[in-house]
Design a protein around this motif. Structure first.
Motif, PDB file in Angstrom:
ATOM      1  N   VAL A   1      22.947  21.177  23.483  1.00 17.08           N
ATOM      2  CA  VAL A   1      24.145  20.835  22.662  1.00 17.08           C
ATOM      3  C   VAL A   1      23.368  19.525  21.810  1.00 17.08           C
ATOM      4  O   VAL A   1      23.044  18.548  22.194  1.00 17.08           O
ATOM      5  N   PHE A   2      23.039  19.964  20.531  1.00 17.95           N
ATOM      6  CA  PHE A   2      22.561  19.020  19.562  1.00 17.95           C
ATOM      7  C   PHE A   2      23.394  17.943  18.815  1.00 17.95           C
ATOM      8  O   PHE A   2      24.549  18.162  18.537  1.00 17.95           O
ATOM      9  N   SER A   3      22.921  16.700  19.047  1.00 17.20           N
ATOM     10  CA  SER A   3      23.905  15.712  18.480  1.00 17.20           C
ATOM     11  C   SER A   3      22.920  14.537  17.993  1.00 17.20           C
ATOM     12  O   SER A   3      21.725  14.510  18.269  1.00 17.20           O
ATOM     13  N   TRP A   4      23.780  13.552  17.579  1.00 16.16           N
ATOM     14  CA  TRP A   4      23.091  12.386  17.175  1.00 16.16           C
ATOM     15  C   TRP A   4      23.548  10.950  18.090  1.00 16.16           C
ATOM     16  O   TRP A   4      23.255  10.006  17.913  1.00 16.16           O
ATOM     17  N   SER A   5      23.919  11.435  19.106  1.00 11.88           N
ATOM     18  CA  SER A   5      24.552  10.571  20.232  1.00 11.88           C
ATOM     19  C   SER A   5      25.850   9.736  19.668  1.00 11.88           C
ATOM     20  O   SER A   5      26.551  10.335  18.797  1.00 11.88           O
ATOM     21  N   GLY A   6      25.985   8.504  19.873  1.00 17.27           N
ATOM     22  CA  GLY A   6      27.081   7.822  19.306  1.00 17.27           C
ATOM     23  C   GLY A   6      28.376   8.187  19.734  1.00 17.27           C
ATOM     24  O   GLY A   6      28.809   8.900  20.838  1.00 17.27           O
ATOM     25  N   GLY A   7      29.497   7.984  18.867  1.00 16.50           N
ATOM     26  CA  GLY A   7      30.856   8.316  19.101  1.00 16.50           C
ATOM     27  C   GLY A   7      31.354   9.953  19.307  1.00 16.50           C
ATOM     28  O   GLY A   7      32.024   9.912  20.275  1.00 16.50           O
ATOM     29  N   LEU A   8      30.588  10.814  18.879  1.00 18.50           N
ATOM     30  CA  LEU A   8      30.878  12.144  18.975  1.00 18.50           C
ATOM     31  C   LEU A   8      30.364  12.625  20.316  1.00 18.50           C
ATOM     32  O   LEU A   8      31.393  13.099  21.106  1.00 18.50           O
ATOM     33  N   LEU A   9      29.353  12.159  20.759  1.00 18.04           N
ATOM     34  CA  LEU A   9      28.843  12.397  22.180  1.00 18.04           C
ATOM     35  C   LEU A   9      29.721  11.839  23.125  1.00 18.04           C
ATOM     36  O   LEU A   9      29.998  12.289  23.969  1.00 18.04           O
TER      37      LEU A   9
END
Length: 428
Positions: free
Chosen positions: A85-93
């Motif tokens: 799962v690709f993410s920018w980390s932060g709130g969504l993760l």
């Protein structure tokens, strides 16, 4: 399928390629068969991902930025996420972790110290939530840089601005020369956030946004935010941005093209703009026409001028709903193929700086040592490296932020209305 990036004449074709790609990939979950799957973004480090995936047998699909964000949220909620799962980390993760959708990688990190310790601490920390490792960096560090066209600056006899006042003084000079002072992909909304993030930090320091993340009542009414948004609207009024900026999309790289085709003098964007320009117009870089610098200081500001904003990196997590076989394949990829020597060399060759310790010698031997070393030092020495706000906040708050910011840039709301609207999202 490769997204070909060329000069302005075919930028529209680039957008069509992204749209075609997302259509071809479909809207269903990843295919079965037991192998690991991954979704990643087109552009930037896409080709590096492709190479490492192909050598490791990961089945990958690629999407434009905005299309991916919509698709992954739906897939996570439906238990149809890809293995990686690709993410920018932060709130969504954080929201995915809270709902049990992401695998805890802490045991893997404990058993193999290099799994995490090879990364710069400031970047690795972004993948740690509630004291546990849920994500590891997967590409280059992405601080937001102020790029500029040296040829256009020479044309009006100017130097890149070091202060906000110097920058504002350049606006009428470029406009009089028929050059847009700044390129901006306003249709995509999130590029406008870079202005907000830097100005708030320069004026009030990191504490202002920390209070927002902490849910402090009325945090969006901090004087630093009111002043920053007032300055943004003053820049809009002065003609600081290219005409029609709200109809320019970033996924097509139309905003980037304005810089290297001589239509805009400056461009505030993540460091990934360099490899994008290098692919689209290599001679613009090889001929020394591209310049870069830090965001200007603001008189009386509390923020350290060395603070930066952006994405410490993008990150890979492993889906908790994947099969055991898929999880093991994904972990093997993260251990053996991600950030191996070949991958590092590919990143550097493409103009991206991996967030790894001890790579100064490698940087010096690249085709672009000046730029890559600049980004490395910029990121490794920053007192504060603020994750992009739309990634640090919850998805609901992030959506509201981008909507209100768009209205602010279009002068449909005042700075005070912006703060009131965003205060209403605290705790959501």
């Amino acid at each position: 399928m490769t997204l070909v990036k060329r000069r302005t004449a075919v930028i529209a074709a680039g957008l069509a390629a992204v749209l075609s790609l997302t259509t071809a990939c479909g809207s269903s979950g990843p295919s079965g068969g037991g192998g690991a799957t991954a979704w990643a973004l087109t552009g930037g480090d896409e080709q590096t991902f492709r190479t490492s995936f192909e050598s490791s047998g990961v089945d990958a699909q690629y999407f434009g930025n905005d299309a991916y964000k919509q698709k992954i949220r739906t897939a996570i909620g439906a238990n149809e996420a890809p293995t990686l799962v690709f993410s920018w980390s932060g709130g969504l993760l954080q929201s995915w972790v809270d709902s049990g959708k992401i695998m805890d990688l802490s045991a893997e990190a404990a058993n193999d110290p290099a799994f995490v310790n090879r990364f710069l601490p400031s970047v690795a920390r972004t993948g740690v939530l509630d004291g546990k490792t849920y994500a590891v960096p997967n590409n280059g560090m992405q601080p937001v840089v102020l790029f500029y066209n040296k040829e256009l600056f020479d044309r009006i006899g100017a130097q890149p601005p070091k202060t906000w006042d110097e920058m504002m003084a350049l606006v009428p000079r470029f406009n009089e020369a028929g050059i847009a002072p700044f390129s901006l992909g306003g249709q995509s909304k999130w590029p406008q956030l870079m202005w907000e993030e830097y100005l708030v930090d320069r004026i009030g320091g990191p504490e202002v946004f920390n209070n927002i993340v902490a849910g402090k009542p009325g945090a969006w009414s901090d004087p630093a935010i009111i002043r920053a948004n007032t300055m943004i609207q003053q820049l809009v009024d002065a003609g600081g941005f290219v005409r029609g900026f709200n109809s320019i999309a970033t996924d097509s790289n139309a905003d980037t093209a304005l810089l290297f085709t001589g239509k805009a003098a400056m461009y505030l964007m993540g460091s990934w703009a360099f490899p994008t320009i290098k692919q689209a117009d290599p001679e613009f870089i090889s001929n020394g026409k591209l310049g870069w610098t830090t965001f200007p200081t603001v008189p009386g500001g509390k923020g350290d001028p060395a603070n930066i904003v952006g994405n410490p990196a993008n990150y890979w997590s492993v889906s908790a709903t994947a099969s055991d076989e898929q999880k093991q394949a994904a972990l093997r990829y993260l251990r053996e193929d991600l950030m191996n020597d070949s991958y590092i060399d590919s990143l550097l060759a493409g103009g991206s700086v991996p967030p790894l310790t001890g790579i100064e010698d490698k940087l010096a031997k690249t085709e672009d040592p000046q730029y890559l070393s600049y980004v490395y030092q910029m990121a490794s020495k920053a007192p504060n490296f603020q994750l992009s706000w739309d990634q640090a906040l919850s998805p609901g708050q992030a959506d509201a932020l981008l909507t209100n910011l768009e209205q602010l840039f279009l002068k449909q709301i005042t700075p005070e209305q912006f703060s009131a609207n965003m205060n209403a999202t605290i705790g959501q």
